[in-house]
Design a protein around this motif. Structure first.
Motif, short mmCIF file in Angstrom:
data_model
loop_
_atom_site.label_atom_id
_atom_site.label_comp_id
_atom_site.label_asym_id
_atom_site.label_seq_id
_atom_site.Cartn_x
_atom_site.Cartn_y
_atom_site.Cartn_z
N LEU A 14 -6.66 7.24 -7.70
CA LEU A 14 -7.04 8.55 -7.22
C LEU A 14 -7.19 8.56 -5.71
O LEU A 14 -6.71 9.46 -5.02
CB LEU A 14 -8.35 8.99 -7.88
CG LEU A 14 -8.88 10.36 -7.56
CD1 LEU A 14 -7.90 11.45 -7.99
CD2 LEU A 14 -10.22 10.58 -8.23
N ARG A 15 -7.83 7.53 -5.16
CA ARG A 15 -8.05 7.45 -3.71
C ARG A 15 -6.76 7.27 -2.92
O ARG A 15 -6.65 7.76 -1.80
CB ARG A 15 -8.99 6.28 -3.40
CG ARG A 15 -10.41 6.59 -3.69
CD ARG A 15 -11.30 5.47 -3.15
NE ARG A 15 -12.46 5.35 -3.99
CZ ARG A 15 -12.73 4.32 -4.77
NH1 ARG A 15 -11.95 3.27 -4.81
NH2 ARG A 15 -13.81 4.31 -5.51
N THR A 18 -5.27 10.48 -1.74
CA THR A 18 -6.16 11.25 -0.89
C THR A 18 -6.24 10.66 0.51
O THR A 18 -6.41 11.40 1.48
CB THR A 18 -7.56 11.38 -1.49
OG1 THR A 18 -8.13 10.09 -1.67
CG2 THR A 18 -7.52 12.11 -2.83
N VAL A 19 -6.08 9.36 0.63
CA VAL A 19 -6.11 8.71 1.96
C VAL A 19 -4.90 9.15 2.78
O VAL A 19 -5.02 9.35 3.99
CB VAL A 19 -6.18 7.17 1.82
CG1 VAL A 19 -5.96 6.50 3.16
CG2 VAL A 19 -7.53 6.77 1.24
N VAL A 20 -3.78 9.36 2.15
CA VAL A 20 -2.59 9.85 2.85
C VAL A 20 -2.88 11.22 3.44
O VAL A 20 -2.66 11.45 4.64
CB VAL A 20 -1.36 9.92 1.91
CG1 VAL A 20 -0.21 10.67 2.56
CG2 VAL A 20 -0.92 8.52 1.50
N VAL A 21 -3.39 12.13 2.62
CA VAL A 21 -3.67 13.49 3.09
C VAL A 21 -4.71 13.45 4.21
O VAL A 21 -4.53 14.08 5.26
CB VAL A 21 -4.18 14.39 1.93
CG1 VAL A 21 -4.52 15.77 2.44
CG2 VAL A 21 -3.14 14.47 0.83
N ALA A 22 -5.79 12.71 3.99
CA ALA A 22 -6.86 12.64 4.99
C ALA A 22 -6.33 12.07 6.31
O ALA A 22 -6.66 12.58 7.39
CB ALA A 22 -8.01 11.80 4.47
N SER A 23 -5.51 11.04 6.24
CA SER A 23 -4.97 10.42 7.45
C SER A 23 -4.09 11.39 8.22
O SER A 23 -4.18 11.51 9.45
CB SER A 23 -4.18 9.15 7.11
OG SER A 23 -5.02 8.18 6.55
N ARG A 42 -16.72 7.44 7.53
CA ARG A 42 -17.81 8.42 7.68
C ARG A 42 -17.64 9.60 6.72
O ARG A 42 -18.62 10.19 6.27
CB ARG A 42 -17.88 8.94 9.11
CG ARG A 42 -18.56 8.01 10.08
CD ARG A 42 -18.88 8.68 11.40
NE ARG A 42 -17.74 9.32 12.04
CZ ARG A 42 -16.89 8.71 12.87
NH1 ARG A 42 -17.06 7.44 13.17
NH2 ARG A 42 -15.88 9.37 13.40
N ALA A 43 -16.40 9.93 6.41
CA ALA A 43 -16.11 11.04 5.50
C ALA A 43 -16.18 10.63 4.02
O ALA A 43 -16.04 11.48 3.15
CB ALA A 43 -14.73 11.62 5.80
N GLY A 44 -16.40 9.33 3.76
CA GLY A 44 -16.51 8.87 2.39
C GLY A 44 -15.28 8.20 1.82
O GLY A 44 -15.23 7.89 0.64
N PHE A 45 -14.27 7.98 2.65
CA PHE A 45 -13.06 7.28 2.21
C PHE A 45 -13.20 5.81 2.57
O PHE A 45 -13.11 5.46 3.75
CB PHE A 45 -11.80 7.84 2.91
CG PHE A 45 -11.43 9.22 2.50
CD1 PHE A 45 -10.55 9.43 1.46
CD2 PHE A 45 -11.97 10.32 3.15
CE1 PHE A 45 -10.20 10.71 1.08
CE2 PHE A 45 -11.62 11.61 2.79
CZ PHE A 45 -10.74 11.80 1.74
#
Length: 120
Positions: A14-15, A18-23, A42-45
């Motif tokens: 799942l993560r 989401t790390v791709v999008v967040a980055s 800091r954002a929880g990733f």
């Protein structure tokens, strides 16, 4: 396989996306790898450097990021920035994430209603 190991594997899957999008979103403002790690943390990733740096190289190879070296400081740093194509991909992925989140919420409500006998 234990329940903890099973859950851990699913959480990792799942993560990963989401790390791709967040980055891509964070790097709309130029940044280097270590600062990205800190921002994501800091954002929880929770992402490790040995996971993030290959991801940055892959996104760059896909044309979603560009990079350049800043040699103005004592230690050169490689800065990354989201490309126009990366922006478009990030926006599409965010929209899809919102759609999926809503669909899961709807399913959860429906199944909760079915359990309590509140369904139509």
């Amino acid at each position: 396989m234990t329940m903890d190991a099973t859950l851990s594997g699913h959480l990792q899957e799942l993560r990963r996306g989401t790390v791709v999008v967040a980055s891509l979103i964070v790097l709309r403002t130029p940044g280097y790898g270590y600062s990205l790690l800190e921002t994501l943390s800091r954002a929880g990733f929770e992402v490790e450097a040995n996971t993030l740096y290959p991801l940055l190289r892959r996104l760059e190879a896909q044309g979603l990021l560009t990079s350049e070296w800043n040699t103005d400081e004592a230690r050169p740093r490689k800065f990354y920035r989201t490309t126009e194509q990366g922006d478009a991909i990030a926006d599409t992925l965010r929209s899809e994430w919102t759609r999926i989140d809503s669909a899961i919420g709807d399913i959860a409500k429906t199944t909760a209603n079915d359990k309590t006998g509140s369904a139509e």
